[in-house]
Scaffold this active site. Structure first.
Site, PDB file in Angstrom:
ATOM      1  N   HIS A  23      -3.777 -27.550   6.626  1.00 30.03           N
ATOM      2  CA  HIS A  23      -4.526 -28.839   6.621  1.00 30.03           C
ATOM      3  C   HIS A  23      -4.701 -29.474   8.039  1.00 30.03           C
ATOM      4  O   HIS A  23      -5.438 -30.192   8.359  1.00 30.03           O
ATOM      5  CB  HIS A  23      -3.522 -29.852   5.751  1.00 30.03           C
ATOM      6  N   CYS A  24      -3.761 -29.071   9.057  1.00 29.05           N
ATOM      7  CA  CYS A  24      -3.506 -29.723  10.196  1.00 29.05           C
ATOM      8  C   CYS A  24      -4.573 -29.334  11.320  1.00 29.05           C
ATOM      9  O   CYS A  24      -5.520 -30.310  11.957  1.00 29.05           O
ATOM     10  CB  CYS A  24      -2.383 -29.751  10.808  1.00 29.05           C
ATOM     11  N   ILE A  25      -4.639 -28.179  11.684  1.00 27.92           N
ATOM     12  CA  ILE A  25      -5.210 -27.800  13.071  1.00 27.92           C
ATOM     13  C   ILE A  25      -6.689 -27.876  12.807  1.00 27.92           C
ATOM     14  O   ILE A  25      -7.597 -28.292  13.910  1.00 27.92           O
ATOM     15  CB  ILE A  25      -4.873 -26.203  13.556  1.00 27.92           C
TER      16      ILE A  25
END
Length: 420
Positions: free
Chosen positions: A257-259
């Site tokens: 989800h983040c990068i």
């Protein structure tokens, strides 16, 4: 309740676990009936919380619920709902707004409300606060409001909620103190930011830093292959410097989800000021094109062996976005498989954490539990996730042709083993 967590996913559930361990009375609110029913039955739906731990949480009094009345009388509410990308490229705040509206219906004087969902700077003050104040209560005066970025690293066996420093940014100094006191009950170190915007920015800075540096080594991987330079060795050498360098390594793209998502929130905010955030946009472009490059290299390897990609048996090893977890969010394996399938490859996959896998609605064949036989049967094997179950010697020994995008076999290279 001492605490009610809204959103019982990969961020919310580990938070619940630590709060329960600290002796807090904890409730959870989630709109997914299967998640709530599973938790009540002692089952876990995420990698980082085991079924045994869910049982322990339940024994400690954890109450998962589909009904918002669980918020009545709660001392603290933490919002951990998803913020996917919208069609405009910014965060889709539908779930955040919905959660805030739910909290507003149950807001009471003295309550602490914390947003942990990743978003652009200004969201807590400009979006969440006005919704909560529809209750008639004033943020910073009659209730506390703060932002605290989640720092969950799925599958990390060393760092979790308790021993990862917790950033908190309050709407006012009193709000920050209230949030710091709350997290201090079950987190070893709490760091107070100047305000909510600084705390929101800290999260985006962390992930943008990783995004840009991954893009740097991914671009280097492309031209180092052309120049005949062993980038993996160069990175290992550079990593011996005790200051001024942190090692990042190339791969088939970025996932989770983040990068691949969070830096776009910052780019979206910067564009609203009238100019582009070129570092992020360039990094996104480089990382997004890696799956295409992986397929091009696969074609070249097969051509070198006198084989066409069309109808070639291609085995994909690891379809999750990182090693040793079942999480498939934004996995680069999917765009790699999509392009291979469109070019006519006969695909199969192997992943110790995934039993069934689809690409564009079509089932991809599971190669089965006998990995050596699956390796030997494939014309080309592509390592996309470096699960520890993939023994380098086994991969190199049984594969007729191996393309390792994760460096698993970097000490065993030969004419049949190629690295990204």
């Amino acid at each position: 309740m001492d605490l009610v967590v809204i959103g019982l996913g990969y961020v919310g559930l580990p938070l619940v676990r630590e709060a329960c361990r600290a002796g807090l009375e904890v409730g959870g609110l989630d709109r997914d009936a299967r998640v709530v029913a599973g938790l009540k039955a002692g089952l876990s739906h995420i990698d980082d919380v085991s079924a045994e731990e869910v049982e322990q949480m339940n024994e400690a009094g954890f109450t998962p619920s589909l009904h918002e009345d669980i918020l009545d009388g709660a001392r603290t509410v933490v919002i951990c709902v998803p913020t996917p990308l919208s069609t405009e490229g910014g965060p889709d705040l539908t779930a955040v707004r919905g959660a805030a509206e739910t909290v507003a219906r149950h807001l009471e004087p003295g309550m602490l409300v914390v947003l942990e969902s990743t978003t652009y700077p200004g969201t807590t003050d400009e979006v969440v606060r006005p919704i909560l104040e529809k209750s008639g209560l004033i943020a910073g005066e009659e209730f506390h409001l703060a932002f605290s970025p989640e720092r969950i690293d799925p599958g990390n066996p060393v760092y979790g909620v308790r021993n990862t420093p917790k950033i908190v940014g309050g709407l006012t100094p009193a709000c920050a103190s209230a949030a710091a006191a709350f997290y201090g009950k079950f987190v070893d170190q709490v760091v107070e930011a100047k305000g909510t915007r600084e705390a929101e920015m800290a999260k985006l800075l962390e992930n943008t830093y990783r995004h840009v540096n991954i893009a740097l080594v991914n671009e280097m991987a492309v031209f180092c292959n052309e120049l005949g330079i062993d980038l993996w060795d160069a990175i290992d050498c550079a990593a011996t410097k005790p200051f001024g360098f942190q090692a990042f390594r190339p791969g088939p793209g970025v996932g989770g989800h983040c990068i691949p998502i969070d830096p776009n929130y910052l780019s979206y905010k910067v564009r609203s000021l009238g100019y582009p955030f070129r570092f992020v946009e360039l990094a996104q472009e480089i990382n997004d094109r890696m799956p295409r490059y992986i397929v091009e290299r696969a074609q070249q390897l097969l051509n070198r062996e006198g084989r066409a990609l069309k109808d070639a048996k291609v085995l994909l090893l690891g379809v999750t976005y990182k090693a040793d977890i079942a999480d498939q969010r934004e996995s680069p394996a999917r765009p790699v498989a999509r392009r291979l399938a469109r070019l006519g490859a006969d695909l199969s996959f192997h992943d110790p954490f995934v039993n069934e896998w689809q690409v564009e609605g079509a089932e991809v064949r599971n190669a089965g539990a006998d990995l050596p036989s699956a390796l030997a049967a494939a014309d080309l094997v592509i390592v996309l996730a470096d699960h520890t179950a993939y023994d380098a010697a086994t991969l190199a020994r049984h594969s007729r042709l191996l393309f390792d995008t994760r460096g698993r076999t970097r000490d065993l290279r030969s004419e049949t083993v190629e690295l990204l």
